[in-house]
Design an enzyme around this catalytic site. Structure first.
Site, PDB file in Angstrom:
ATOM      1  N   CYS A 109      21.975  33.603 -30.130  1.00 53.63           N
ATOM      2  CA  CYS A 109      22.066  32.317 -29.441  1.00 53.63           C
ATOM      3  C   CYS A 109      22.813  31.343 -30.335  1.00 53.63           C
ATOM      4  O   CYS A 109      22.601  31.285 -31.541  1.00 53.63           O
ATOM      5  CB  CYS A 109      20.690  31.799 -29.046  1.00 53.63           C
ATOM      6  SG  CYS A 109      19.991  30.568 -30.123  1.00 53.63           S
ATOM      7  N   GLU A 110      23.716  30.588 -29.714  1.00 48.94           N
ATOM      8  CA  GLU A 110      24.570  29.721 -30.512  1.00 48.94           C
ATOM      9  C   GLU A 110      23.853  28.457 -30.974  1.00 48.94           C
ATOM     10  O   GLU A 110      24.355  27.741 -31.819  1.00 48.94           O
ATOM     11  CB  GLU A 110      25.841  29.359 -29.740  1.00 48.94           C
ATOM     12  CG  GLU A 110      25.631  28.479 -28.537  1.00 48.94           C
ATOM     13  CD  GLU A 110      26.945  28.241 -27.787  1.00 48.94           C
ATOM     14  OE1 GLU A 110      27.915  28.982 -28.004  1.00 48.94           O
ATOM     15  OE2 GLU A 110      26.969  27.292 -26.981  1.00 48.94           O
ATOM     16  N   HIS A 111      22.683  28.201 -30.450  1.00 49.19           N
ATOM     17  CA  HIS A 111      21.962  26.989 -30.851  1.00 49.19           C
ATOM     18  C   HIS A 111      21.151  27.197 -32.122  1.00 49.19           C
ATOM     19  O   HIS A 111      20.959  26.269 -32.897  1.00 49.19           O
ATOM     20  CB  HIS A 111      21.039  26.517 -29.726  1.00 49.19           C
ATOM     21  CG  HIS A 111      21.788  26.234 -28.452  1.00 49.19           C
ATOM     22  ND1 HIS A 111      21.406  26.717 -27.230  1.00 49.19           N
ATOM     23  CD2 HIS A 111      22.938  25.544 -28.248  1.00 49.19           C
ATOM     24  CE1 HIS A 111      22.270  26.327 -26.308  1.00 49.19           C
ATOM     25  NE2 HIS A 111      23.213  25.628 -26.907  1.00 49.19           N
ATOM     26  N   HIS A 112      20.653  28.399 -32.328  1.00 51.15           N
ATOM     27  CA  HIS A 112      19.799  28.662 -33.496  1.00 51.15           C
ATOM     28  C   HIS A 112      20.293  29.828 -34.348  1.00 51.15           C
ATOM     29  O   HIS A 112      19.715  30.134 -35.379  1.00 51.15           O
ATOM     30  CB  HIS A 112      18.372  28.957 -33.041  1.00 51.15           C
ATOM     31  CG  HIS A 112      17.766  27.868 -32.200  1.00 51.15           C
ATOM     32  ND1 HIS A 112      17.816  27.878 -30.821  1.00 51.15           N
ATOM     33  CD2 HIS A 112      17.144  26.721 -32.556  1.00 51.15           C
ATOM     34  CE1 HIS A 112      17.232  26.777 -30.348  1.00 51.15           C
ATOM     35  NE2 HIS A 112      16.817  26.065 -31.383  1.00 51.15           N
ATOM     36  N   GLN A 134      23.167  32.782 -22.874  1.00 48.82           N
ATOM     37  CA  GLN A 134      23.038  33.889 -21.927  1.00 48.82           C
ATOM     38  C   GLN A 134      23.836  33.650 -20.639  1.00 48.82           C
ATOM     39  O   GLN A 134      24.410  34.587 -20.078  1.00 48.82           O
ATOM     40  CB  GLN A 134      21.546  34.105 -21.618  1.00 48.82           C
ATOM     41  CG  GLN A 134      21.289  35.375 -20.821  1.00 48.82           C
ATOM     42  CD  GLN A 134      19.813  35.592 -20.526  1.00 48.82           C
ATOM     43  OE1 GLN A 134      18.968  35.251 -21.357  1.00 48.82           O
ATOM     44  NE2 GLN A 134      19.510  36.130 -19.365  1.00 48.82           N
ATOM     45  N   HIS A 183      14.459  35.684 -25.998  1.00 48.32           N
ATOM     46  CA  HIS A 183      15.127  34.906 -27.029  1.00 48.32           C
ATOM     47  C   HIS A 183      14.174  34.660 -28.195  1.00 48.32           C
ATOM     48  O   HIS A 183      13.126  34.031 -28.022  1.00 48.32           O
ATOM     49  CB  HIS A 183      15.587  33.563 -26.456  1.00 48.32           C
ATOM     50  CG  HIS A 183      16.676  33.702 -25.435  1.00 48.32           C
ATOM     51  ND1 HIS A 183      17.948  33.214 -25.639  1.00 48.32           N
ATOM     52  CD2 HIS A 183      16.693  34.307 -24.220  1.00 48.32           C
ATOM     53  CE1 HIS A 183      18.701  33.504 -24.580  1.00 48.32           C
ATOM     54  NE2 HIS A 183      17.964  34.157 -23.708  1.00 48.32           N
ATOM     55  N   CYS A 231      14.511  32.641 -30.558  1.00 45.79           N
ATOM     56  CA  CYS A 231      14.347  31.208 -30.855  1.00 45.79           C
ATOM     57  C   CYS A 231      13.196  30.616 -30.048  1.00 45.79           C
ATOM     58  O   CYS A 231      12.581  29.645 -30.460  1.00 45.79           O
ATOM     59  CB  CYS A 231      15.648  30.437 -30.647  1.00 45.79           C
ATOM     60  SG  CYS A 231      16.264  30.462 -28.962  1.00 45.79           S
TER      61      CYS A 231
HETATM   62 ZN   LIG Z   1      18.255  29.387 -29.380  1.00 42.48          ZN
END
Ligand SMILES: [Zn+2]
Length: 198
Positions: free
Chosen positions: A87-90, A128, A156, A158
């Site tokens: 995931c690109e956020h975490h 996703q 996920h 995260c």
């Molecule tokens: Zn994430």
């Protein structure tokens, strides 16, 4: 699926990442010099390059490489394709399964190529939703079929390891095009992929 190593790591990239990961370990309160961690920055640098190698790969080329003329118009379904992404956020993993279908319009492609297309887009920093539409669009553009359907079910880390800690929640995303925009075709596909899902 093949999980082969990258043939050649870019030394400059590896060195730069190693330096940063060494700093990060110190900032996290660790001693990067202790025995168990000595090789960790290098391992992590290579693992990250492996897990983001999709940037260098071309999904359409992979599909083209096994594109055959074939006069069938029955739905082709490849289900339960293992999927591992970040995931690109975490920059934490999300993983699960992709189910893909298309209805040929004069051309088919190798089934293993469909699974490889999943890897090409999964081995990048992702969300996703975008992963789902990128797979659909690559198949649509290359095979020019009558329809494409992509469903991804993923968990996920995260969400599971931090924050809300929704340990068992599965996120489902879908992208349909062409014939699959019709409820009837879509429900045939859904029936096929849920037939013996565990
Ligand atoms: Zn994430």
């Amino acid at each position: 699926m093949a999980y082969t190593k990258i043939d050649q790591y870019d030394d400059a990239v590896t060195d730069g990442l190693m330096l940063n990961y060494k700093n990060a370990l110190t900032l996290l309160g660790e001693d990067p010099g202790r025995e168990g961690l000595q090789k960790t920055p290098e391992r992590l640098a290579k693992a990250m390059q492996f897990m983001t190698q999709g940037y260098e790969q071309d999904a359409c080329k992979i599909l083209e490489s096994a594109k055959f003329k074939e006069d069938i118009s029955e739905m082709v379904v490849v289900k339960d394709i293992e999927l591992y992404s970040l995931c690109e956020h975490h920059i934490l993993p999300f993983f699960g399964k992709a189910h893909i279908a298309y209805i040929p319009n004069g051309y088919i492609t190798g089934l293993s190529k469909i699974a490889r297309v999943v890897d090409v887009f999964a081995r990048r920093l992702q969300v996703q939703e975008r992963l789902t539409t990128q797979i659909r669009d690559a198949i649509k553009e290359t095979l020019n079929p009558l329809g494409v359907a992509v469903v991804i079910e993923a968990q996920h880390l995260c969400m599971m390891m931090r924050g809300v800690q929704k340990q068992n929640s599965v996120t489902t995303t879908s992208a349909f095009w062409g014939e699959f925009e019709k409820a009837e075709t879509r429900s045939e596909f859904t029936k096929l992929i849920t037939a013996d899902l565990h």
